[in-house]
Design a protein around this motif. Sequence first.
Motif, PDB file in Angstrom:
ATOM      1  N   PRO A   4       0.820  -1.222   0.000  1.00 64.25           N
ATOM      2  CA  PRO A   4       0.000   0.000   0.000  1.00 64.25           C
ATOM      3  C   PRO A   4       0.851   1.269   0.000  1.00 64.25           C
ATOM      4  CG  PRO A   4       0.142  -0.881   2.203  1.00 64.25           C
ATOM      5  CD  PRO A   4       0.948  -1.809   1.345  1.00 64.25           C
ATOM      6  N   ARG A   5       0.241   2.373  -0.435  1.00 62.98           N
ATOM      7  CA  ARG A   5       0.885   3.692  -0.419  1.00 62.98           C
ATOM      8  C   ARG A   5       1.333   4.056   0.990  1.00 62.98           C
ATOM      9  NH1 ARG A   5      -1.559   5.839  -5.197  1.00 62.98           N
ATOM     10  NH2 ARG A   5       0.120   5.313  -6.594  1.00 62.98           N
ATOM     11  N   GLU A   6       2.499   4.618   1.082  1.00 67.17           N
ATOM     12  CA  GLU A   6       2.973   5.043   2.407  1.00 67.17           C
ATOM     13  C   GLU A   6       2.595   6.484   2.720  1.00 67.17           C
ATOM     14  OE1 GLU A   6       7.090   4.293   2.917  1.00 67.17           O
ATOM     15  OE2 GLU A   6       6.902   2.132   2.702  1.00 67.17           O
ATOM     16  N   PHE A   7       2.084   7.178   1.702  1.00 71.41           N
ATOM     17  CA  PHE A   7       1.693   8.573   1.951  1.00 71.41           C
ATOM     18  C   PHE A   7       0.209   8.752   1.665  1.00 71.41           C
ATOM     19  CE2 PHE A   7       2.889   8.226  -2.462  1.00 71.41           C
ATOM     20  CZ  PHE A   7       1.962   8.974  -3.139  1.00 71.41           C
ATOM     21  N   ASP A   8      -0.343   9.793   2.235  1.00 73.93           N
ATOM     22  CA  ASP A   8      -1.752  10.098   2.025  1.00 73.93           C
ATOM     23  C   ASP A   8      -1.890  10.990   0.805  1.00 73.93           C
ATOM     24  OD1 ASP A   8      -4.540  10.364   2.566  1.00 73.93           O
ATOM     25  OD2 ASP A   8      -4.106  12.345   3.394  1.00 73.93           O
ATOM     26  N   GLU A   9      -2.655  10.518  -0.170  1.00 75.41           N
ATOM     27  CA  GLU A   9      -2.772  11.269  -1.423  1.00 75.41           C
ATOM     28  C   GLU A   9      -3.381  12.649  -1.204  1.00 75.41           C
ATOM     29  OE1 GLU A   9      -4.136   9.524  -4.991  1.00 75.41           O
ATOM     30  OE2 GLU A   9      -3.468   7.515  -4.480  1.00 75.41           O
ATOM     31  N   GLN A  10      -4.401  12.719  -0.366  1.00 73.93           N
ATOM     32  CA  GLN A  10      -5.042  14.006  -0.111  1.00 73.93           C
ATOM     33  C   GLN A  10      -4.067  15.000   0.504  1.00 73.93           C
ATOM     34  OE1 GLN A  10      -7.959  15.115  -1.149  1.00 73.93           O
ATOM     35  NE2 GLN A  10      -8.131  13.162  -2.224  1.00 73.93           N
ATOM     36  N   GLN A  11      -3.255  14.472   1.416  1.00 73.08           N
ATOM     37  CA  GLN A  11      -2.276  15.337   2.073  1.00 73.08           C
ATOM     38  C   GLN A  11      -1.219  15.801   1.082  1.00 73.08           C
ATOM     39  OE1 GLN A  11      -1.221  13.663   5.858  1.00 73.08           O
ATOM     40  NE2 GLN A  11       0.734  14.784   5.922  1.00 73.08           N
ATOM     41  N   ARG A  36       8.115  19.228  -1.017  1.00 75.10           N
ATOM     42  CA  ARG A  36       7.040  19.723  -0.154  1.00 75.10           C
ATOM     43  C   ARG A  36       5.975  18.655   0.089  1.00 75.10           C
ATOM     44  NH1 ARG A  36       6.590  25.553  -0.256  1.00 75.10           N
ATOM     45  NH2 ARG A  36       4.429  25.435   0.399  1.00 75.10           N
ATOM     46  N   MET A  37       5.797  17.768  -0.878  1.00 69.14           N
ATOM     47  CA  MET A  37       4.808  16.704  -0.716  1.00 69.14           C
ATOM     48  C   MET A  37       5.354  15.574   0.167  1.00 69.14           C
ATOM     49  SD  MET A  37       3.648  16.591  -4.727  1.00 69.14           S
ATOM     50  CE  MET A  37       2.187  15.550  -4.715  1.00 69.14           C
ATOM     51  N   GLY A  38       6.648  15.573   0.365  1.00 66.34           N
ATOM     52  CA  GLY A  38       7.259  14.542   1.180  1.00 66.34           C
ATOM     53  C   GLY A  38       7.289  13.175   0.508  1.00 66.34           C
ATOM     54  N   ILE A  39       7.321  13.176  -0.806  1.00 69.14           N
ATOM     55  CA  ILE A  39       7.366  11.906  -1.533  1.00 69.14           C
ATOM     56  C   ILE A  39       8.505  11.921  -2.547  1.00 69.14           C
ATOM     57  CG2 ILE A  39       4.875  11.665  -1.313  1.00 69.14           C
ATOM     58  CD1 ILE A  39       4.603  12.394  -4.229  1.00 69.14           C
ATOM     59  N   GLN A  40       8.786  10.739  -3.079  1.00 66.96           N
ATOM     60  CA  GLN A  40       9.838  10.645  -4.073  1.00 66.96           C
ATOM     61  C   GLN A  40       9.274  10.908  -5.462  1.00 66.96           C
ATOM     62  OE1 GLN A  40      11.450   9.841  -1.416  1.00 66.96           O
ATOM     63  NE2 GLN A  40      13.353  10.656  -2.250  1.00 66.96           N
ATOM     64  N   ARG A  41      10.199  11.261  -6.350  1.00 70.26           N
ATOM     65  CA  ARG A  41       9.807  11.623  -7.700  1.00 70.26           C
ATOM     66  C   ARG A  41       8.959  10.556  -8.410  1.00 70.26           C
ATOM     67  NH1 ARG A  41      12.565  15.254 -11.737  1.00 70.26           N
ATOM     68  NH2 ARG A  41      13.560  16.209  -9.949  1.00 70.26           N
ATOM     69  N   PRO A  42       9.374   9.304  -8.436  1.00 68.16           N
ATOM     70  CA  PRO A  42       8.545   8.322  -9.153  1.00 68.16           C
ATOM     71  C   PRO A  42       7.169   8.129  -8.508  1.00 68.16           C
ATOM     72  CG  PRO A  42      10.759   7.480  -8.858  1.00 68.16           C
ATOM     73  CD  PRO A  42      10.639   8.699  -7.989  1.00 68.16           C
ATOM     74  N   SER A  43       7.074   8.376  -7.216  1.00 71.04           N
ATOM     75  CA  SER A  43       5.770   8.253  -6.563  1.00 71.04           C
ATOM     76  C   SER A  43       4.798   9.291  -7.105  1.00 71.04           C
ATOM     77  CB  SER A  43       5.918   8.425  -5.054  1.00 71.04           C
ATOM     78  OG  SER A  43       6.735   7.400  -4.519  1.00 71.04           O
ATOM     79  N   LEU A  44       5.317  10.462  -7.388  1.00 74.69           N
ATOM     80  CA  LEU A  44       4.463  11.512  -7.948  1.00 74.69           C
ATOM     81  C   LEU A  44       3.900  11.050  -9.288  1.00 74.69           C
ATOM     82  CD1 LEU A  44       5.279  15.303  -8.066  1.00 74.69           C
ATOM     83  CD2 LEU A  44       4.280  14.149 -10.016  1.00 74.69           C
ATOM     84  N   TYR A  45       4.781  10.520 -10.134  1.00 68.21           N
ATOM     85  CA  TYR A  45       4.319  10.105 -11.460  1.00 68.21           C
ATOM     86  C   TYR A  45       3.376   8.914 -11.377  1.00 68.21           C
ATOM     87  CZ  TYR A  45       7.367  13.445 -13.672  1.00 68.21           C
ATOM     88  OH  TYR A  45       7.937  14.625 -14.082  1.00 68.21           O
TER      89      TYR A  45
END
Lengths: 193, 193
Positions: A4-11, A36-45
């Motif tokens: 599962p995702r380790e970050f909250d998409e809404q956040q 600022r989103m606290g995520i890695q680049r590939p996670s964004l994509y």
Amino acid sequence: MARPREFDEQQALAAAMQVFWEKGYEASSISDLTSRMGIQRPSLYAAFGGKKELFEAVLGSYAGMSLAFIERRIRSAASVREAMRVYFQGIIEGAGGSNPDLGCLCVNTMVELAPHDVIFAQFTRDYQLKLTELLQGTIEDGIRTGELSSALNPAAVARALIISAIGLSVTMKARPDRSLVENAVTEILTLLE
Amino acid sequence: MARPREFDEQQALAAAMQVFWEKGYEASSISDLTSRMGIQRPSLYAAFGGKKELFEAVLGSYAGMSLAFIERRIRSAASVREAMRVYFQGIIEGAGGSNPDLGCLCVNTMVELAPHDVIFAQFTRDYQLKLTELLQGTIEDGIRTGELSSALNPAAVARALIISAIGLSVTMKARPDRSLVENAVTEILTLLE
DNA sequence: CTCTTTCTGTACCAATCGGTATGTAATGAT
DNA sequence: ATCATTACATACCGATTGGTACAGAAAGAG
């Protein structure tokens, strides 16, 4: 099904909104966003598709929140006149408690992206239309209760007020003298008479 | 003293203005600029200093031209009411005969750069102030000649009109329905009554 | 003509741009 | 426990960013 995702998409979306809001679309780099989103680049994509798609998601989220926020403020006012005053005052002070000179993300998008991309032209036009309908309904209520003159043209007045509100939002970005805009708002609100 | 410039600075400045006007500051690359200006990259830096300085020169030139253009149009109108109508109609149709959804370069700059750079905040605030003074003077003339009611507050009305004009300029960038904005302008102009 | 000055054009710089390939870690289903 | 699936993190991609070094060309001063 799998990890599962380790970050909250809404956040993450909210964080991206802050970046785009502060810097605009072009000036926001992927690195700005991911940090600022606290995520890695590939996670964004993986989660949003790309920079443009992320911005579309941000803009949709913003528009929904903004419309709900404005509607709540307007509906909780004691009169139509006060509702409109509160609405404009919110623009002056920076709605949502944020920095006033960030303006409205939809207005910023109208200026930066609408002329170059029909998607954003359509989207911001629609946002403006919904705002206008909200004001128009409020004005019609005011006429019904007798607070406002029945000689008013609710649609035209609502459109004029929203155009003025957009202009005010832009004006605030240049940090004008407070008293000047206050007087101007008072003048604009005479459209209700 | 030595080898003279092979290009005309004013002409190059006008070309740069087109680029910044169409694409905004961030989205305009040095290559975009030099190719449209018809000069080589080092010539741009030699003649203008850099991207930001070039934009400052462009903006100053634009503001001067724009104010002169608007003043001419307003002064040539038969009445104050018609002058204001002509002014707003120019925003709808794209003043200067250019593409309407480019908007006003100063307004675009208010949105894109004013919040991040005090230079541009100051500059665009000053531009808005001069526009306001122009309208205020016109309104005062109208009161003097008896065309407008002496009950009007010329300064406040002028400020309200300019804020609305800015909003209209932004609104046009999303290519709205023509009749909607026409009605809104008619409504806005009732501020003169 | 010679010299100095300034322009032009090419070629280049490190840095950053948006976007991805890849290997590893973590999870749910069986 | 095994396996398929998905997310994470690093490291990388070519292209482009704003900005310059440098060599050659052009023009005025003497």
